[in-house]
Design a protein around this motif. Structure first.
Motif, short mmCIF file in Angstrom:
data_model
loop_
_atom_site.label_atom_id
_atom_site.label_comp_id
_atom_site.label_asym_id
_atom_site.label_seq_id
_atom_site.Cartn_x
_atom_site.Cartn_y
_atom_site.Cartn_z
N ASP A 81 2.39 2.78 -4.40
CA ASP A 81 2.15 1.13 -4.20
C ASP A 81 0.86 0.81 -4.39
O ASP A 81 -0.31 1.56 -4.51
CB ASP A 81 2.16 1.04 -2.51
N HIS A 82 0.78 -0.53 -4.64
CA HIS A 82 -0.38 -1.18 -4.72
C HIS A 82 -1.33 -1.62 -3.39
O HIS A 82 -0.56 -1.37 -2.29
CB HIS A 82 -0.35 -2.41 -5.63
N ASN A 108 8.34 2.60 -9.06
CA ASN A 108 7.83 1.52 -8.19
C ASN A 108 8.25 0.09 -8.64
O ASN A 108 9.12 0.20 -9.72
CB ASN A 108 6.42 1.42 -8.01
N TYR A 125 2.36 -2.93 4.77
CA TYR A 125 2.96 -1.67 5.64
C TYR A 125 2.29 -1.29 6.71
O TYR A 125 2.56 -0.99 7.95
CB TYR A 125 3.19 -0.51 4.77
N SER A 179 3.77 5.84 -0.55
CA SER A 179 3.10 4.67 -0.44
C SER A 179 1.41 4.85 -1.25
O SER A 179 1.19 3.99 -1.93
CB SER A 179 2.75 3.94 0.86
N GLN A 237 0.90 -3.79 -0.98
CA GLN A 237 1.84 -3.22 -0.24
C GLN A 237 1.43 -2.19 0.86
O GLN A 237 2.05 -2.32 1.96
CB GLN A 237 2.84 -2.36 -1.22
N ARG A 238 0.21 -1.30 0.63
CA ARG A 238 -0.05 -0.42 1.62
C ARG A 238 -0.74 -1.34 2.79
O ARG A 238 -0.41 -1.02 4.01
CB ARG A 238 -1.21 0.22 1.14
#
Lengths: 190, 190
Positions: B146-147, A62, B154, B142, B150-151
């Motif tokens: 992802d953090h 990431n 998206y 994700s 970012q989620r």
């Protein structure tokens, strides 16, 4: 060795010898060594790999440089970067080998060719993709609602011999937990 | 209204008027009211729902009684309990309506019938399932790497008007974060 692919396809649809020979002619055999890369982040992804023997993993780094394992693939599994393969774009995943591994790989072009020429293969790939979709939904559900213990138990159901084949640090990375939490889970489980 | 289904199919494969009429005859129209259940945990899942209008959600209650949102489905999305629908087993998810919603639903039997009778529909469902598989892989990635930020971004890409249509508590549940964290994200984003 290619009999493994035939048995895998015939779990869904029977083929004649001639049909299987034709299908097989669209695949390429390739052996990889332990630690060798099959797909590297940033490369165009041309192939989907059916695993004849060995063990591979796909993983992602990431934006903070932390790596996470997406999938382990042993015999009779498929592995690639699905998004990049199907959209013919650059890989966001890496795929490499945890053991020496033998694969039969197929390009998207040959896959589509087989689907358009052979009704049986279109049926096979539709059914196979549906199973993959259902398994992915199960993983999503497990990631959003299960606790580490259930995720661990589900992984062990899917790959019973994984603990013997893979360093614990990688299993912890797949589950999104620390090695300490994993040690606690494996000692409860033994 | 059924023109929406036709446009959706024709994003992948063109149909003649006769072919589309035949396809449509395998679907059933049904309207649901806000808050109405479409699928209830424990029931057998017979149908996959194509959304003509409105907004639905699928969600799961884990063994500790905590609920998590799996999917939001607005116009032109499909929603069901995929695992239960494809394996013809009992639902582990619930599906209900966030707004009055109109759907066209299809049984697995009719879907398989269309696929075996019409090559074009087998192609359509193979391609559609492949897109679903790729999207599911993206969500898995994700979720594991992802953090929250970012989620969130998206999700907003996928459903730009969701914030206007859904209580924030449900968006937080989908993202697996608290309402407070979500408020922080939305104020940064505004």
């Amino acid at each position: 060795m290619s009999e493994k692919l035939r048995r895998h396809i015939e779990e869904i649809i029977k083929l004649t010898d001639e049909e299987f020979e034709y299908v097989l002619s669209h695949f390429v055999y390739r052996k990889f060594l332990k630690n060798q890369y099959v797909i590297q982040n940033g490369d165009y992804v041309k192939y989907d790999y059916f695993v004849l023997s060995g063990l591979l993993k796909s993983w992602h780094i990431n934006h903070k440089g932390k790596s996470h394992i997406v999938l382990f693939a042993a015999e009779n599994w498929w592995i690639s970067d699905p998004q990049a393969y199907h959209n013919q774009t650059k890989a966001i995943l890496n795929v490499d080998c945890l053991e020496d591994s033998e694969t039969l790989y197929i390009s998207l072009e040959n896959r589509e060719k087989l689907c358009s020429e052979m009704r049986k293969m279109e049926y096979f790939f539709r059914k196979k993709t549906t199973s993959g979709y259902v398994a992915a939904q199960k993983r999503i559900l497990s990631l959003i609602s299960d606790h580490a213990k259930q995720r661990y138990e589900y992984l062990m159901q899917q790959y019973p011999d994984l603990l013997q084949r893979v360093p614990k640090s990688l299993i912890a990375s797949y589950l999104g937990i620390t090695r300490e939490t994993l040690s606690r889970l494996t000692s409860q489980h033994a």
